[in-house]
Design a protein around this motif. Structure first.
Motif, PDB file in Angstrom:
ATOM      1  N   ALA A   1      -7.099   0.934  -7.550  1.00 13.43           N
ATOM      2  CA  ALA A   1      -7.319   1.947  -6.506  1.00 13.43           C
ATOM      3  C   ALA A   1      -8.251   3.045  -7.008  1.00 13.43           C
ATOM      4  CB  ALA A   1      -5.983   2.547  -6.079  1.00 13.43           C
ATOM      5  N   THR A   2      -8.171   3.377  -8.282  1.00 11.79           N
ATOM      6  CA  THR A   2      -9.076   4.375  -8.856  1.00 11.79           C
ATOM      7  C   THR A   2     -10.519   3.892  -8.765  1.00 11.79           C
ATOM      8  OG1 THR A   2      -7.348   5.036 -10.412  1.00 11.79           O
ATOM      9  CG2 THR A   2      -9.591   5.730 -10.916  1.00 11.79           C
ATOM     10  N   ARG A   3     -10.738   2.632  -9.062  1.00 10.58           N
ATOM     11  CA  ARG A   3     -12.087   2.063  -8.988  1.00 10.58           C
ATOM     12  C   ARG A   3     -12.586   2.049  -7.546  1.00 10.58           C
ATOM     13  NH1 ARG A   3     -13.863  -2.668  -7.500  1.00 10.58           N
ATOM     14  NH2 ARG A   3     -11.756  -3.547  -7.413  1.00 10.58           N
ATOM     15  N   ARG A   4     -11.702   1.629  -6.616  1.00 14.21           N
ATOM     16  CA  ARG A   4     -12.126   1.488  -5.219  1.00 14.21           C
ATOM     17  C   ARG A   4     -12.327   2.833  -4.525  1.00 14.21           C
ATOM     18  NH1 ARG A   4      -8.518  -0.243  -2.215  1.00 14.21           N
ATOM     19  NH2 ARG A   4      -6.717  -0.456  -3.602  1.00 14.21           N
TER      20      ARG A   4
ATOM     21  N   ASP B   1       0.807  -1.214   0.000  1.00 16.73           N
ATOM     22  CA  ASP B   1       0.000   0.000   0.000  1.00 16.73           C
ATOM     23  C   ASP B   1       0.841   1.266   0.000  1.00 16.73           C
ATOM     24  OD1 ASP B   1      -2.339  -1.424  -0.031  1.00 16.73           O
ATOM     25  OD2 ASP B   1      -2.547  -1.451   2.159  1.00 16.73           O
ATOM     26  N   VAL B   2       2.094   1.164   0.459  1.00 18.70           N
ATOM     27  CA  VAL B   2       2.928   2.364   0.557  1.00 18.70           C
ATOM     28  C   VAL B   2       3.131   3.023  -0.803  1.00 18.70           C
ATOM     29  CG1 VAL B   2       5.103   1.083   0.274  1.00 18.70           C
ATOM     30  CG2 VAL B   2       5.087   3.276   1.500  1.00 18.70           C
ATOM     31  N   PHE B   3       3.048   2.249  -1.884  1.00 22.34           N
ATOM     32  CA  PHE B   3       3.251   2.822  -3.213  1.00 22.34           C
ATOM     33  C   PHE B   3       1.981   3.454  -3.776  1.00 22.34           C
ATOM     34  CE2 PHE B   3       6.442  -0.714  -3.127  1.00 22.34           C
ATOM     35  CZ  PHE B   3       7.529   0.111  -2.907  1.00 22.34           C
ATOM     36  N   LEU B   4       0.906   3.442  -2.963  1.00 23.70           N
ATOM     37  CA  LEU B   4      -0.335   4.135  -3.333  1.00 23.70           C
ATOM     38  C   LEU B   4      -0.670   5.245  -2.349  1.00 23.70           C
ATOM     39  CD1 LEU B   4      -2.445   0.995  -4.288  1.00 23.70           C
ATOM     40  CD2 LEU B   4      -1.555   2.701  -5.870  1.00 23.70           C
ATOM     41  N   ASP B   5       0.212   5.468  -1.374  1.00 24.77           N
ATOM     42  CA  ASP B   5      -0.030   6.514  -0.375  1.00 24.77           C
ATOM     43  C   ASP B   5      -0.230   7.863  -1.063  1.00 24.77           C
ATOM     44  OD1 ASP B   5       0.091   4.803   1.708  1.00 24.77           O
ATOM     45  OD2 ASP B   5       2.096   5.357   2.393  1.00 24.77           O
ATOM     46  N   GLY B   6      -1.293   8.539  -0.689  1.00 25.27           N
ATOM     47  CA  GLY B   6      -1.560   9.870  -1.219  1.00 25.27           C
ATOM     48  C   GLY B   6      -2.289   9.882  -2.546  1.00 25.27           C
ATOM     49  N   TYR B   7      -2.395   8.742  -3.195  1.00 28.24           N
ATOM     50  CA  TYR B   7      -3.017   8.714  -4.521  1.00 28.24           C
ATOM     51  C   TYR B   7      -4.510   9.037  -4.440  1.00 28.24           C
ATOM     52  CZ  TYR B   7      -4.850   6.880  -8.915  1.00 28.24           C
ATOM     53  OH  TYR B   7      -5.505   6.733 -10.120  1.00 28.24           O
ATOM     54  N   ALA B   8      -5.232   8.414  -3.501  1.00 28.96           N
ATOM     55  CA  ALA B   8      -6.667   8.653  -3.379  1.00 28.96           C
ATOM     56  C   ALA B   8      -6.956  10.113  -3.054  1.00 28.96           C
ATOM     57  CB  ALA B   8      -7.262   7.731  -2.310  1.00 28.96           C
TER      58      ALA B   8
ATOM     59  N   ARG C   1       4.323  11.856  -6.878  1.00 26.20           N
ATOM     60  CA  ARG C   1       4.077  10.580  -7.558  1.00 26.20           C
ATOM     61  C   ARG C   1       5.352  10.061  -8.220  1.00 26.20           C
ATOM     62  NH1 ARG C   1       1.264   8.778  -4.644  1.00 26.20           N
ATOM     63  NH2 ARG C   1       1.099   6.991  -6.039  1.00 26.20           N
ATOM     64  N   ARG C   2       6.184  10.962  -8.742  1.00 26.97           N
ATOM     65  CA  ARG C   2       7.460  10.534  -9.340  1.00 26.97           C
ATOM     66  C   ARG C   2       8.357   9.882  -8.293  1.00 26.97           C
ATOM     67  NH1 ARG C   2       7.264  15.956 -11.578  1.00 26.97           N
ATOM     68  NH2 ARG C   2       6.435  15.892 -13.708  1.00 26.97           N
ATOM     69  N   VAL C   3       8.404  10.487  -7.105  1.00 27.19           N
ATOM     70  CA  VAL C   3       9.238   9.944  -6.029  1.00 27.19           C
ATOM     71  C   VAL C   3       8.768   8.542  -5.646  1.00 27.19           C
ATOM     72  CG1 VAL C   3       9.883  10.214  -3.606  1.00 27.19           C
ATOM     73  CG2 VAL C   3       9.899  12.204  -5.137  1.00 27.19           C
ATOM     74  N   VAL C   4       7.448   8.356  -5.537  1.00 26.44           N
ATOM     75  CA  VAL C   4       6.920   7.040  -5.207  1.00 26.44           C
ATOM     76  C   VAL C   4       7.237   6.041  -6.317  1.00 26.44           C
ATOM     77  CG1 VAL C   4       4.826   5.728  -4.700  1.00 26.44           C
ATOM     78  CG2 VAL C   4       5.095   8.017  -3.775  1.00 26.44           C
ATOM     79  N   GLY C   5       7.169   6.502  -7.562  1.00 25.53           N
ATOM     80  CA  GLY C   5       7.511   5.637  -8.694  1.00 25.53           C
ATOM     81  C   GLY C   5       8.962   5.183  -8.641  1.00 25.53           C
ATOM     82  N   GLU C   6       9.851   6.083  -8.262  1.00 25.73           N
ATOM     83  CA  GLU C   6      11.260   5.720  -8.126  1.00 25.73           C
ATOM     84  C   GLU C   6      11.443   4.653  -7.054  1.00 25.73           C
ATOM     85  OE1 GLU C   6      13.421   9.260  -7.335  1.00 25.73           O
ATOM     86  OE2 GLU C   6      13.344   9.995  -9.399  1.00 25.73           O
TER      87      GLU C   6
ATOM     88  N   SER D   1     -13.146  14.064 -15.231  1.00 28.76           N
ATOM     89  CA  SER D   1     -12.179  14.738 -14.362  1.00 28.76           C
ATOM     90  C   SER D   1     -11.414  13.727 -13.511  1.00 28.76           C
ATOM     91  CB  SER D   1     -12.899  15.746 -13.459  1.00 28.76           C
ATOM     92  OG  SER D   1     -13.766  15.088 -12.543  1.00 28.76           O
ATOM     93  N   VAL D   2     -12.089  12.650 -13.128  1.00 31.44           N
ATOM     94  CA  VAL D   2     -11.419  11.597 -12.343  1.00 31.44           C
ATOM     95  C   VAL D   2     -10.382  10.890 -13.211  1.00 31.44           C
ATOM     96  CG1 VAL D   2     -11.726   9.475 -11.019  1.00 31.44           C
ATOM     97  CG2 VAL D   2     -13.461  11.270 -10.925  1.00 31.44           C
ATOM     98  N   LEU D   3     -10.794  10.538 -14.424  1.00 29.02           N
ATOM     99  CA  LEU D   3      -9.885   9.821 -15.310  1.00 29.02           C
ATOM    100  C   LEU D   3      -8.697  10.694 -15.713  1.00 29.02           C
ATOM    101  CD1 LEU D   3     -12.419   7.922 -17.596  1.00 29.02           C
ATOM    102  CD2 LEU D   3     -11.121   7.050 -15.663  1.00 29.02           C
ATOM    103  N   ALA D   4      -8.944  12.001 -15.894  1.00 32.36           N
ATOM    104  CA  ALA D   4      -7.851  12.906 -16.255  1.00 32.36           C
ATOM    105  C   ALA D   4      -6.844  13.005 -15.117  1.00 32.36           C
ATOM    106  CB  ALA D   4      -8.412  14.287 -16.600  1.00 32.36           C
ATOM    107  N   ALA D   5      -7.351  13.121 -13.877  1.00 31.75           N
ATOM    108  CA  ALA D   5      -6.451  13.197 -12.717  1.00 31.75           C
ATOM    109  C   ALA D   5      -5.680  11.888 -12.556  1.00 31.75           C
ATOM    110  CB  ALA D   5      -7.254  13.508 -11.454  1.00 31.75           C
ATOM    111  N   ALA D   6      -6.365  10.761 -12.766  1.00 33.92           N
ATOM    112  CA  ALA D   6      -5.696   9.461 -12.657  1.00 33.92           C
ATOM    113  C   ALA D   6      -4.609   9.310 -13.713  1.00 33.92           C
ATOM    114  CB  ALA D   6      -6.718   8.335 -12.796  1.00 33.92           C
TER     115      ALA D   6
END
Length: 380
Positions: free
Chosen positions: A88-91, A36-43, A64-69, A102-107
């Protein structure tokens, strides 16, 4: 009037349809092993951005770049990570979103920044791996590192230096780097045929280099064939198999010396084996003695009209032709009569008859020495 789709006037139906489009069966985070740590802050980012339809801020994108690294450094696959974000986008689909778009654009922005950070970390890892490989190759071929540590590092690159190894070196008309087409073609061909062997293909000082176990001559022979084709007719030298970590350096230097000899002696064979050229290092081991031999035997030819070089070329062609006058004359574009005259002139100046077996060995050795020492151009 524009006809609307049946779900247009029903926001709930629209939301459900959007969710069905992005849902990946079985793609939840737990199933894919993505922490889950790699999704922190995404929601939170998704909810904030889609509430107004704005684009993600610079800080949000960088987070998000930092988490990707970090995900790349942890060794997770990008495909699984993207799937986790879609799940996570669905949930966590924001209820207060301006619109599904707008949700899909942000995702899309968040995932794109995440992938950018992931790729950035991968590029850095590749550069670090390439730097480590280059440092290892330099140490291996120059023998600059502790042999015990070198053997340990070698296992990372598929070599076991406790065994014998032989080195082949190929050079063409241009210099090559590891990223060039020629070395990549040769490496692909070798891996395709000898994928289970401990082989290392690289470049050094503009030349192609292959290191292989000493008891697998077929590998180096195949390398020579592929390198000859990839370098448009370049020349390949193969050193003798030598034991231990230091053996790679010895075999490599033998291959380099063979190429150097080929240049000095104008040997045009596509493949040279150091084992077949051992007589030449013996002849030049005492440079002063060889210089004395050249000077005493061939020195009088300097008195000839045009200097010693034409007569030296005559002797070289004569010996290379197996002492067959007609063949030597053809190689020099001379008539047999003209060649015979030159040989007689050499006999008169040096006192040694090229056709006499007793004198022939001394003359031929002196000629080899002259070519190795670049005489008469070099004065000694």
């Amino acid at each position: 009037m524009t006809r609307r789709p049946p779900w247009y006037s029903n926001p709930g139906a629209a939301l459900e349809r959007r969710q069905r489009l992005i849902k990946i069966p079985g793609a939840n985070v737990a199933d894919q092993g993505i922490p889950d740590v790699f999704l922190d802050g995404y929601a939170r980012i998704l909810a904030d951005a889609s509430a107004t339809g704005r684009r993600l801020t610079r800080d949000e994108l960088e987070s998000r770049r930092v988490v990707g690294e970090r995900a790349a450094e942890a060794g997770h696959g990008l495909r699984a990570l993207v799937g986790a974000h879609l799940d996570a986008t669905r949930r966590h689909w924001p209820a207060a979103a301006v619109s599904p778009d707008s949700v899909l654009a942000a995702a899309a922005q968040a995932v794109d920044a995440f992938a950018e950070g992931y790729e950035r970390a991968q590029r850095l890892a590749v550069r670090q791996e390439e730097a480590a490989r280059r440092e290892f190759i330099d140490d291996l071929l120059y023998g600059r590192s502790d042999l015990g540590q070198l053997a340990e590092r070698a296992e990372r690159f598929g070599l076991r230096l406790s065994f014998e190894h032989a080195v082949a070196v190929a050079q063409g008309t241009v210099a090559y780097d590891e990223g060039d087409d020629a070395p990549r073609e040769v490496e692909r061909a070798l891996n395709g045929r000898f994928a289970d062997r401990s082989i290392l293909v690289t470049t050094k000082d503009g030349r192609l280099v292959c290191i292989a176990p000493g008891d697998q001559d077929e590998v180096l022979a195949f390398f020579a064939k592929q390198a000859y084709a990839a370098t448009d007719g370049g020349q390949v030298a193969i050193g003798r198999a030598q034991p231990g970590p230091g053996g790679v350096v010895q075999s490599y230097e033998e291959a380099l010396n063979a190429l150097d000899l080929a240049g000095r002696l104008e040997l045009d064979a596509p493949v040279l084996r150091a084992a077949d050229l051992l007589v030449y290092p013996v002849l030049t081991r005492d440079r002063q003695a060889m210089a004395d031999l050249v000077h005493s035997v061939l020195g009088p030819m300097r008195e000839a009209r045009g200097g010693a070089q034409p007569l030296l070329d005559t002797l070289t062609a004569y010996f290379d032709a197996g002492c067959v006058a007609a063949e030597a004359a053809r190689r020099l574009s001379l008539s047999v009569r003209a060649l015979t005259y030159r040989l007689e002139r050499i006999r008169h100046l040096t006192g040694a008859d090229p056709s006499d077996p007793v004198h022939r060995y001394t003359l031929q050795t002196a000629v080899i020495g002259a070519r190795l020492l670049d005489w008469p151009a070099a004065d000694f």
